[in-house]
Scaffold this active site. Structure first.
Site, PDB file in Angstrom:
ATOM      1  CE  LYS A  76       9.852 -41.360  15.920  1.00  0.00           C
ATOM      2  NZ  LYS A  76      11.131 -40.637  15.832  1.00  0.00           N
ATOM      3  CG  HIS A 122      10.430 -34.878  10.611  1.00  0.00           C
ATOM      4  ND1 HIS A 122      10.023 -35.118   9.317  1.00  0.00           N
ATOM      5  CD2 HIS A 122      11.040 -36.018  11.029  1.00  0.00           C
ATOM      6  CE1 HIS A 122      10.382 -36.357   8.976  1.00  0.00           C
ATOM      7  NE2 HIS A 122      11.002 -36.920   9.983  1.00  0.00           N
ATOM      8  CD  GLU A 177      15.009 -35.753  15.238  1.00  0.00           C
ATOM      9  OE1 GLU A 177      13.884 -36.020  14.772  1.00  0.00           O
ATOM     10  OE2 GLU A 177      15.177 -34.965  16.182  1.00  0.00           O
TER      11      GLU A 177
HETATM   12  C1  LIG Z   1      10.626 -36.770  15.300  1.00  0.00           C
HETATM   13  C2  LIG Z   1      10.957 -37.654  14.144  1.00  0.00           C
HETATM   14  N1  LIG Z   1      12.236 -37.715  13.735  1.00  0.00           N
HETATM   15  C3  LIG Z   1      12.622 -38.517  12.732  1.00  0.00           C
HETATM   16  C4  LIG Z   1      11.702 -39.312  12.073  1.00  0.00           C
HETATM   17  C5  LIG Z   1      12.202 -40.200  10.960  1.00  0.00           C
HETATM   18  O1  LIG Z   1      11.747 -39.723   9.736  1.00  0.00           O
HETATM   19  P1  LIG Z   1      12.217 -40.391   8.373  1.00  0.00           P
HETATM   20  O2  LIG Z   1      11.994 -41.832   8.483  1.00  0.00           O
HETATM   21  O3  LIG Z   1      11.361 -39.717   7.343  1.00  0.00           O
HETATM   22  O4  LIG Z   1      13.647 -40.032   8.175  1.00  0.00           O
HETATM   23  C6  LIG Z   1      10.351 -39.254  12.422  1.00  0.00           C
HETATM   24  C7  LIG Z   1       9.352 -40.062  11.725  1.00  0.00           C
HETATM   25  O5  LIG Z   1       8.195 -40.062  11.987  1.00  0.00           O
HETATM   26  C8  LIG Z   1       9.967 -38.409  13.502  1.00  0.00           C
HETATM   27  O6  LIG Z   1       8.706 -38.333  13.917  1.00  0.00           O
END
Ligand SMILES: Cc1ncc(COP(=O)(O)O)c(C=O)c1O
Length: 493
Positions: free
Chosen positions: A69, A197, A274
């Site tokens: 994402k 998270h 993640e």
């Molecule tokens: C389920 C999940 N995993 C991973 C991420 C990635 O987070 P970050 O960019 O803070 O590493 C997000 C971000 O919204 C998320 O919702």
């Protein structure tokens, strides 16, 4: 294994002695010769390679599953796939993107606790088994739609100190976990682990410690229901650039002992994460062009007779060709603060670039750098003005920055924004008919070679941990990737 080709990554390999910044300069100079001074990105994919090696060193027990994402550009995900990363996908389309790269479904976690039933069926049909949940309704849906799901229970965290909290929307409380595990058992579902998270851009590393300890409680709780869980997913939240108070290694220095305490190495638990922002933020630089300008006379200062500083007499409004409906959507959605850097290299840079392209001598590169550094040095006596920077749409909301201090700029001048890889291109729109900027992908040759080696032989074990002779071959100024000469197997299963 397929040999990697730069064409598949849509990338240009940098000539020796050149950096991504030189590509910015060159693109600006080329486009400044014509009328189309469109905004553009330069993405240094070598920066992802660097980040990958840094991750392996700082979190040796944790396999990264990149959060698609954050930036779903094909070149980015292909690079991470080649480095052996797994992927966190939140939707069918993200799963399809990763599948299209030939990544095995075992390297995907469908990390969205609230999924559309038809998309769970798609995951089932395509062998994606790992998926998160945090509610009874989701359990019943999975029981109906996916015979072989390997479920991961997402727990809530205290993410009040993170810039973008997520637990307001997702995550079961510890109290709620017991009834969810009981229900999963009744439905005959396989729960294999726990995820959390801490919120994006976590500013308090003790949040990880608490969440890891909570996860341990849930592992123990699950045993009461006959589950022998084997997967811990510590989510994202890691910084992607250096302009932050809490550095990546400061966070990992807290995480590692917590993992060792609650999930010792001999416990047979696989640990994944993640990371999104961590991998991509610093790889992208955005260049925007000033398309319009307004000078506002500051009446108060002008009428003040004791005020003789002419820089206080006027403020500037600069309008540029990307805004909050485009790349700068991160200001609205990601609480980002975007500060401009003035680009000052002149068209002579292009001539030097061309010259050096034909005569690749190190001395010429040095001369070039000297000349550019002369050109780019801010003139010490240059007047600076307070200014605001606005996007190109007709919406008053479309403001990128205010209270900046910049010299008196003209239409056609360029501004640069660094660290623009996370939550920017992924969510930008074409509102008002403005196109999203082109992206120029580049990588140094040493970084390319390093990626190829990792692709065939696995991520190198950090020297300290492995005790092996991973001699760091310096890659010169164009990249600080430490190219290991010996590699060892550490591929994602
Ligand atoms: C389920 C999940 N995993 C991973 C991420 C990635 O987070 P970050 O960019 O803070 O590493 C997000 C971000 O919204 C998320 O919702």
């Amino acid at each position: 294994m397929k040999t990697l080709s730069p064409v598949d990554f849509n990338l240009s390999l940098l000539e020796e002695g050149f950096t991504a910044q030189d590509t910015v300069d060159q693109t600006i100079n080329e486009s400044s010769m014509g009328d189309d001074r469109d905004a553009f990105y330069v993405c240094d994919l070598g920066d992802l390679v660097k980040k990958h090696l840094r991750w392996a060193k700082a979190l040796p027990r944790v396999t990264p599953f990149y959060a698609v994402k954050c930036n779903n550009s094909v070149s980015v995900v292909r690079t991470l796939a080649s480095l052996g990363c797994g992927f966190d996908c939140a939707s069918k389309a993200e799963i399809q993107l990763i599948e299209s790269l030939g990544v095995a479904p075992s390297r995907i976690i469908y990390a969205n606790p609230c999924k559309q039933a038809s998309q769970i069926k798609y995951a089932s049909a395509h062998g994606v088994q790992k998926m998160t949940f945090d509610s009874e309704v989701e359990l019943m849906k999975v029981a109906r739609c996916h015979e072989n799901a390997k479920l991961v229970l997402r727990i809530a965290t205290d993410d009040s100190n993170s810039v973008c909290p997520l637990s307001v929307k997702f995550g079961a409380t510890l109290k709620g976990c017991r009834s969810l595990l009981r229900r999963a058992k009744e439905l005959g579902l396989d729960v294999i682990g726990v995820s959390f998270h801490v919120g994006s851009m976590c500013r308090d590393p003790s949040t990880y410690t608490q969440a890891i300890s909570d996860a341990r409680c849930v592992f123990d709780m699950a045993e009461e229901f006959g589950y022998k869980m084997n997967l811990l997913d510590i989510g994202g939240g890691f910084p992607g650039s250096e302009d932050v108070k809490l550095k990546f290694e400061e966070i990992t220095a807290i995480i590692n002992p917590a993992l060792d305490k609650y999930f010792p190495t001999d416990g047979g638990i696989r640990i994944i994460a993640e990371p999104g922002r961590y991998y991509v933020a610093s790889a992208y630089t955005l260049a925007v062009n000033i398309i319009a300008k307004k000078v506002i006379m500051n009446e108060q200062s002008a009428s003040n007779e004791e005020e003789d500083d002419e820089t206080n007499e006027k403020t500037m409004m600069y309008y540029v060709n990307d805004g909050v409906y485009g790349s700068f959507n991160c200001i609205l959605y990601d609480h980002a603060e975007c500060l401009p850097i003035l680009h000052t290299a002149s068209s002579t840079v292009l001539l030097y670039n061309r010259f050096i392209y034909f005569f690749k001598f190190q001395t010429l590169v040095l001369i070039y750098r000297l000349l550019v550094s002369f050109e780019q040095k801010p003139k010490p006596d240059e007047a600076m003005y307070t200014c605001s920077i606005w996007g190109p749409t007709c919406d008053g909301l479309d403001r990128i920055a205010e209270h900046c201090r910049l010299p008196d700029l003209q239409m056609g001048d360029w501004l640069l924004f660094e660290n623009m890889g996370a939550y920017t291109v992924a969510a930008s729109s074409n509102f008002n008919g403005f196109a999203t900027p082109d992206i120029h992908y580049v990588m140094s040759r040493p970084a390319w070679k390093c990626m190829q080696q990792i692709n065939t032989q696995g991520t190198p074990a950090p020297v300290e941990e492995a005790g092996m002779a991973c001699v760091a071959a310096t890659c010169g100024r164009e990249s600080s990737v430490d190219l290991p000469t010996k590699l060892c197997q550490n591929h994602v299963a």
